[in-house]
Write a protein that holds these residues in place. Structure first.
Motif, PDB file in Angstrom:
ATOM      1  N   LYS A 112       0.851  -1.200   0.000  1.00 30.55           N
ATOM      2  CA  LYS A 112       0.000   0.000   0.000  1.00 30.55           C
ATOM      3  C   LYS A 112       0.882   1.243   0.000  1.00 30.55           C
ATOM      4  O   LYS A 112       1.824   1.348   0.789  1.00 30.55           O
ATOM      5  CB  LYS A 112      -0.935   0.000   1.213  1.00 30.55           C
ATOM      6  N   ARG A 139      -2.266   6.412  -0.892  1.00 26.32           N
ATOM      7  CA  ARG A 139      -2.386   6.582  -2.339  1.00 26.32           C
ATOM      8  C   ARG A 139      -2.374   5.234  -3.040  1.00 26.32           C
ATOM      9  O   ARG A 139      -1.940   4.229  -2.483  1.00 26.32           O
ATOM     10  CB  ARG A 139      -1.224   7.438  -2.868  1.00 26.32           C
ATOM     11  N   SER A 140      -2.849   5.227  -4.292  1.00 26.50           N
ATOM     12  CA  SER A 140      -2.755   4.015  -5.096  1.00 26.50           C
ATOM     13  C   SER A 140      -1.286   3.718  -5.403  1.00 26.50           C
ATOM     14  O   SER A 140      -0.436   4.627  -5.402  1.00 26.50           O
ATOM     15  CB  SER A 140      -3.540   4.177  -6.400  1.00 26.50           C
ATOM     16  N   ASP A 143       1.592   6.056  -6.948  1.00 28.87           N
ATOM     17  CA  ASP A 143       1.230   7.465  -6.869  1.00 28.87           C
ATOM     18  C   ASP A 143       1.775   8.142  -5.612  1.00 28.87           C
ATOM     19  O   ASP A 143       1.663   9.362  -5.487  1.00 28.87           O
ATOM     20  CB  ASP A 143      -0.298   7.626  -6.878  1.00 28.87           C
ATOM     21  N   TRP A 168      -5.837  -1.349  -1.296  1.00 29.38           N
ATOM     22  CA  TRP A 168      -6.195  -0.074  -1.909  1.00 29.38           C
ATOM     23  C   TRP A 168      -6.974   0.779  -0.920  1.00 29.38           C
ATOM     24  O   TRP A 168      -8.023   0.374  -0.425  1.00 29.38           O
ATOM     25  CB  TRP A 168      -7.031  -0.298  -3.173  1.00 29.38           C
ATOM     26  N   CYS A 170      -6.859   4.579  -1.505  1.00 29.08           N
ATOM     27  CA  CYS A 170      -6.518   5.898  -2.018  1.00 29.08           C
ATOM     28  C   CYS A 170      -7.675   6.878  -1.834  1.00 29.08           C
ATOM     29  O   CYS A 170      -8.840   6.526  -2.035  1.00 29.08           O
ATOM     30  CB  CYS A 170      -6.149   5.795  -3.496  1.00 29.08           C
ATOM     31  N   LYS A 173      -8.020   8.261  -6.253  1.00 28.70           N
ATOM     32  CA  LYS A 173      -8.239   7.435  -7.444  1.00 28.70           C
ATOM     33  C   LYS A 173      -9.371   6.431  -7.235  1.00 28.70           C
ATOM     34  O   LYS A 173      -9.555   5.907  -6.142  1.00 28.70           O
ATOM     35  CB  LYS A 173      -6.940   6.709  -7.794  1.00 28.70           C
ATOM     36  N   ALA A 175     -11.357   2.984  -7.159  1.00 29.10           N
ATOM     37  CA  ALA A 175     -10.880   1.682  -6.695  1.00 29.10           C
ATOM     38  C   ALA A 175     -10.611   0.724  -7.846  1.00 29.10           C
ATOM     39  O   ALA A 175      -9.631  -0.025  -7.829  1.00 29.10           O
ATOM     40  CB  ALA A 175     -11.897   1.071  -5.737  1.00 29.10           C
ATOM     41  N   GLN A 177      -9.769   1.375 -10.972  1.00 26.93           N
ATOM     42  CA  GLN A 177      -8.540   1.767 -11.644  1.00 26.93           C
ATOM     43  C   GLN A 177      -7.335   1.424 -10.786  1.00 26.93           C
ATOM     44  O   GLN A 177      -6.310   0.912 -11.269  1.00 26.93           O
ATOM     45  CB  GLN A 177      -8.551   3.271 -11.951  1.00 26.93           C
ATOM     46  N   GLY A 178      -7.440   1.696  -9.480  1.00 27.32           N
ATOM     47  CA  GLY A 178      -6.344   1.400  -8.569  1.00 27.32           C
ATOM     48  C   GLY A 178      -6.019  -0.080  -8.504  1.00 27.32           C
ATOM     49  O   GLY A 178      -4.847  -0.467  -8.425  1.00 27.32           O
ATOM     50  N   GLU A 181      -4.332  -1.143 -11.985  1.00 26.56           N
ATOM     51  CA  GLU A 181      -2.955  -0.631 -12.049  1.00 26.56           C
ATOM     52  C   GLU A 181      -2.084  -1.278 -10.979  1.00 26.56           C
ATOM     53  O   GLU A 181      -0.906  -1.570 -11.205  1.00 26.56           O
ATOM     54  CB  GLU A 181      -2.960   0.887 -11.881  1.00 26.56           C
ATOM     55  N   GLY A 182      -2.653  -1.486  -9.792  1.00 24.31           N
ATOM     56  CA  GLY A 182      -1.882  -2.027  -8.688  1.00 24.31           C
ATOM     57  C   GLY A 182      -1.417  -3.453  -8.923  1.00 24.31           C
ATOM     58  O   GLY A 182      -0.291  -3.820  -8.584  1.00 24.31           O
TER      59      GLY A 182
END
Length: 220
Positions: A112, A139-140, A143, A168, A170, A173, A175, A177-178, A181-182
């Protein structure tokens, strides 16, 4: 491995003013140990590590408090750590040195991210502001400010075999998308540990006499 929190008997007294009564902290950790030892023994019988997330709001919130608890439970083999660097960054701790010091007890890993940007209005305590306006916020992945390349390198160095679990939280952003990407971010940071040294190709056989000659010493 199983995640948990320690509980917060002493958290209301985290700041040393007003002055704490003598013996309060010792009594608090003794009570924590009394409550947790039977549970730790059950986890030992089941062959499962109990991993305390080192987290503000809980009595086990940094290395010093974890060490105190570990001593109170007589260094129980099942008393271990869920490592989440975001909670250490927001306390302005050395989250990489934490791995060096406690790697033998780290059994779980929350991936995280976070950032800490203090200003003239507020710092670590946050001034009762919401997450978006706090100097310290989650943050995500990618980021924030956390050096995950170094974290994954250190965990690989110390042969960590657990999961890298995306968490997650963030404040900016979305969730979905996070998460997308995560997951890719973690995949890119995974390290397959090498089975040999990079310079093994230049290795030579060795014996005592050869070593003595290399050192300029006469044959024995």
């Amino acid at each position: 491995a199983h995640a948990t929190f320690s509980g917060a008997l002493l958290w209301p007294y985290i700041y040393p003013w007003p002055q704490r009564p003598s013996g309060l902290v010792e009594q608090g950790f003794a009570e924590l140990a009394k409550r947790w030892l039977p549970i730790l023994d059950c986890f030992e019988a089941a062959g499962v590590d109990l991993c305390y997330e080192i987290h503000p709001g809980e009595d086990l919130h940094d290395g010093a408090s974890f060490e105190r608890f570990l001593e109170a439970v007589d260094h129980h083999p099942r008393a271990n750590i869920l490592y989440d660097p975001s909670h250490l960054l927001l306390q302005q701790m050395d989250y990489l040195g934490f791995i060096d010091r406690y790697h033998a007890r780290i059994r779980m890993f929350h991936v995280k991210d976070a950032e800490f940007r203090p200003d003239a209005r507020s710092g670590v305590y946050g001034g009762y502001q919401g997450w978006v306006d706090r100097p310290g916020r989650f943050r995500s992945l990618g980021d924030g400010q956390i050096d995950f390349k170094s974290i994954f390198s250190k965990l690989t160095q110390y042969d960590f075999h657990g999961w890298a679990v995306l968490e997650w939280e963030c404040c900016l952003k979305d969730a979905q998308q996070g998460a997308a990407e995560g997951a890719e971010y973690i995949r890119q940071h995974m390290i397959r540990k090498t089975s040999k040294a990079f310079d093994d190709f230049a290795g030579v056989t060795s014996d005592e006499q050869s070593n003595r000659r290399l050192l300029g010493l006469p044959d024995a």
